[in-house]
Every structure is written in C-alpha cells, then in structure tokens.
Design an enzyme around this catalytic site. Structure first.
Site, short mmCIF file in Angstrom:
data_model
loop_
_atom_site.label_atom_id
_atom_site.label_comp_id
_atom_site.label_asym_id
_atom_site.label_seq_id
_atom_site.Cartn_x
_atom_site.Cartn_y
_atom_site.Cartn_z
N ARG A 138 0.76 -0.95 0.23
CA ARG A 138 0.13 0.00 -0.31
C ARG A 138 0.93 1.42 0.28
O ARG A 138 2.09 1.01 0.62
CB ARG A 138 -0.96 -0.04 1.27
CG ARG A 138 -1.65 1.61 1.69
CD ARG A 138 -3.34 1.63 2.60
NE ARG A 138 -4.07 0.15 1.64
CZ ARG A 138 -5.17 0.60 2.11
NH1 ARG A 138 -5.47 1.18 3.49
NH2 ARG A 138 -6.94 -0.16 1.95
N HIS B 139 -7.40 0.56 -6.47
CA HIS B 139 -7.16 -0.31 -5.78
C HIS B 139 -8.08 -1.67 -5.43
O HIS B 139 -9.28 -1.96 -6.14
CB HIS B 139 -8.96 0.28 -4.97
CG HIS B 139 -7.79 0.39 -2.74
ND1 HIS B 139 -7.71 -0.71 -3.01
CD2 HIS B 139 -8.83 0.61 -2.10
CE1 HIS B 139 -8.06 -1.44 -1.24
NE2 HIS B 139 -8.79 -0.23 -1.44
N CYS C 282 -16.67 1.51 -0.23
CA CYS C 282 -15.47 1.39 -0.01
C CYS C 282 -14.43 1.10 1.58
O CYS C 282 -14.18 -0.05 2.05
CB CYS C 282 -14.43 1.42 -0.35
SG CYS C 282 -13.62 3.07 -0.37
#
Ligand code: CP
Length: 310
Positions: free
Chosen positions: A107, A134, A266
């Site tokens: 990430r 993502h 999300c």
C-alpha cells in the site's frame, strides 16, 4: 532458485474477464465454505509480507485473516518500522523481502513505485492501494454487485464525488463487463485524460463523466461514493468539502436513482460528508457486504497469484 514465471496484481485490468469470473466464483466458494470450516491448506508453507505506507483496517485485517485461514504465514510491516525510501531504498527493501516471502502486498502513495518493485522482484506483487488504483477493493465490489443484482453485465453504476483510485478501478471494470458507469463530479476531479484514453480500446461497457447529479443517477442500480479527502489530500480538505457538497449521497440524491438502488462505499466513510447515516444505515446499503467480501476475494487472489507457484 526462484523462477520468473510470476504475475502481479497492480490494476483490475491485469485480469481478463475469464479470470475475473473464475475469481468471483472462487470467492463465493470461499465465502460459503467459511460458514462450515475456516482452515484450508492452499497457502501451506507460503509466507506473505505486507508493507503499508498508509493506514488500513479492511485491507490489513482481511489479508492477515485470509493468509492465516489459508494456512500461510503473514508479516505486516508498518511504514514507521520499515521506512521505505528513508531507512533504505524501496527496491532494496523489496529485494530483501523476496528472499523471505512468496508474495508482497504493498500500500503506497505512488503507483509507479509498485510497478518498479514488480519489475525488480521475482515474487508476485499485489497492490493493496495506490494513488491511482485499488484493485483488491474492485474485486470485492464486483462480488457485492453480483450478489445484490444477480450479475454484472447491464448494471448501471453511478459514482458520486472524486474521480479517485476507487472510481478509476470501477471504470476499469467497464473494460471487462458491460457496465454503464457514470461519474458525477466537478470537472476538475474527473480522472486524467491519459487514463481515460487508455480505457477506450478495451471498453466493454459505457462511461459518462458529468457534473450533473441528475444525469449520473437516472436509472442507476448502484450508487457508489467515497471520501472527498483521500489519504494524502488533507491539505485540500476545506476546498474539497466545499466543492463536493452538492454531490453528497443523502436520501434526496438517492431518490434520483432507481427506487430499489443499492448503495456502496468502500469505507472508511465520513458520515455527514460524502454520505449521510440515514443512507449508510438504510436497507439499500450493501456497504458491509462489500467490506466482508474483501476477505473472500482476497483468499481467491492469494490462491490465484501465490498458491500454484513453486
Ligand atoms: N476500503 C479499504 O481499503 O479500507 P482500508 O483503508 O481500511 O483498508
């Protein structure tokens, strides 16, 4: 000696439609079997290293639980511990970790650094979020839509707010499924033209970028939103709050979509900003199904990218 026969998962477009279909089916099987038994040996003897430059709840926990339930070993490294780019070069860190681990989950702020790492190491690299993509979230979102609506082709999806990494990943889904995607956002926050041009040759669905909420929401089966101030955009916080206010997902805006439209986010959400609690907690919301699906789709991804390698 490691082989070079590896694949990385840096964007949703890294997978074909056939592969996505297979991963969605496999995710459903993991979801179903978890109700009976939580242990599997798909990743037995495999180790996964996770390096995160940004905070995370869902991605971190779903990966950690997934690896452990699949019989593997997981090592989570926070930015402060590893300090990639400060304590040592990002690539030196990655080339060290590949000697211990069978997969690298990253990430990062920069997407380019993930591309460079993927080139430099011989183990699969999975993008757990970057500035432009993502893809792990994207797969879980596709599963949630499929479960809620019964399929993906023909779905009308309206995304309200910033044309960010999550929006771009959903747009990439239009390259694999006949999804009618509409972004409602101020023009300045539409995705960059280079990205939009790159989608064109692969489009299976359609895409409309508009400043009009009404145009985006008309006939929408799914209404999706995300935070206005993504990680790294904090200096623009006040400006973004002002600019995006009219794109808030509340009961009034939701009424512009189909009567039985589903709501997606999300997470994490800023209640009262991009979405109101009335909507997030309403029966239309499939937000926590999305969150749950992160676990099942992560298992399918780990199996696909890591399990069958020597
Ligand atoms: N949706 C998502 O990626 O959540 P986290 O940032 O908590 O991992």
């Amino acid at each position: 000696m490691l082989t070079r026969t590896k694949r990385d998962y840096l964007t949703l477009r890294g997978l074909s439609r056939q592969e996505l279909d297979m991963l969605l089916d496999r995710s459903l099987r993991f979801k179903e079997s978890r109700r009976r038994v939580r242990r599997d040996d798909v990743l037995a003897g495999k180790a996964v290293a996770m390096v995160f430059e940004k905070p995370s709840l869902r991605t971190r926990v779903s990966f950690e639980v997934a690896v452990q339930e699949l019989g593997g070993i997981v090592s989570f490294l926070e930015e402060g511990q590893v300090q990639p780019g400060k304590r040592e070069a990002f690539l030196d860190m990655a080339r060290t970790l590949e000697r211990y681990a069978d997969g690298l989950v990253l990430r990062t702020f920069s997407h380019a650094i993930q591309e460079r790492v993927a080139q430099a190491v011989q183990i699969p690299v999975i993008n757990a979020l970057s500035e432009s993509s993502h893809p792990c979230q994207g797969l879980a979102d596709l599963l949630a839509i499929k479960e809620a609506l019964g399929g993906l082709d023909g779905v009308k999806l309206a995304f309200l707010g910033d044309g960010n990494n999550v929006a771009k990943t959903l747009m990439e889904a239009c390259c694999r499924y006949k999804i009618d995607f509409r972004l409602a956002s101020p023009k300045a926050f539409f995705p960059d033209s280079e990205f939009l041009e790159s989608l064109k040759p692969e489009m299976a669905g359609t895409m409309v970028l508009t400043e009009s909420l009404e145009e985006a929401l008309e006939g929408a089966d799914i209404v999706y939103t995300d935070v206005w101030v993504s990680m790294g955009k904090e200096p623009e916080k006040e400006l973004r709050r002002r600019i995006f206010l009219k794109y808030q997902l509340n009961l009034k805006t939701l009424r512009l979509a189909k009567p039985n439209a589903k709501v997606m986010h999300c997470l994490p959400a800023v209640r009262g900003e991009e979405i109101t609690s009335e909507v997030l907690d309403s029966p239309c919301s499939i937000v926590f199904d999305q969150a749950e699906n992160r676990l099942h789709t992560t298992k399918a991804l780990l199996e696909f990218f890591l399990a069958n390698r020597p």
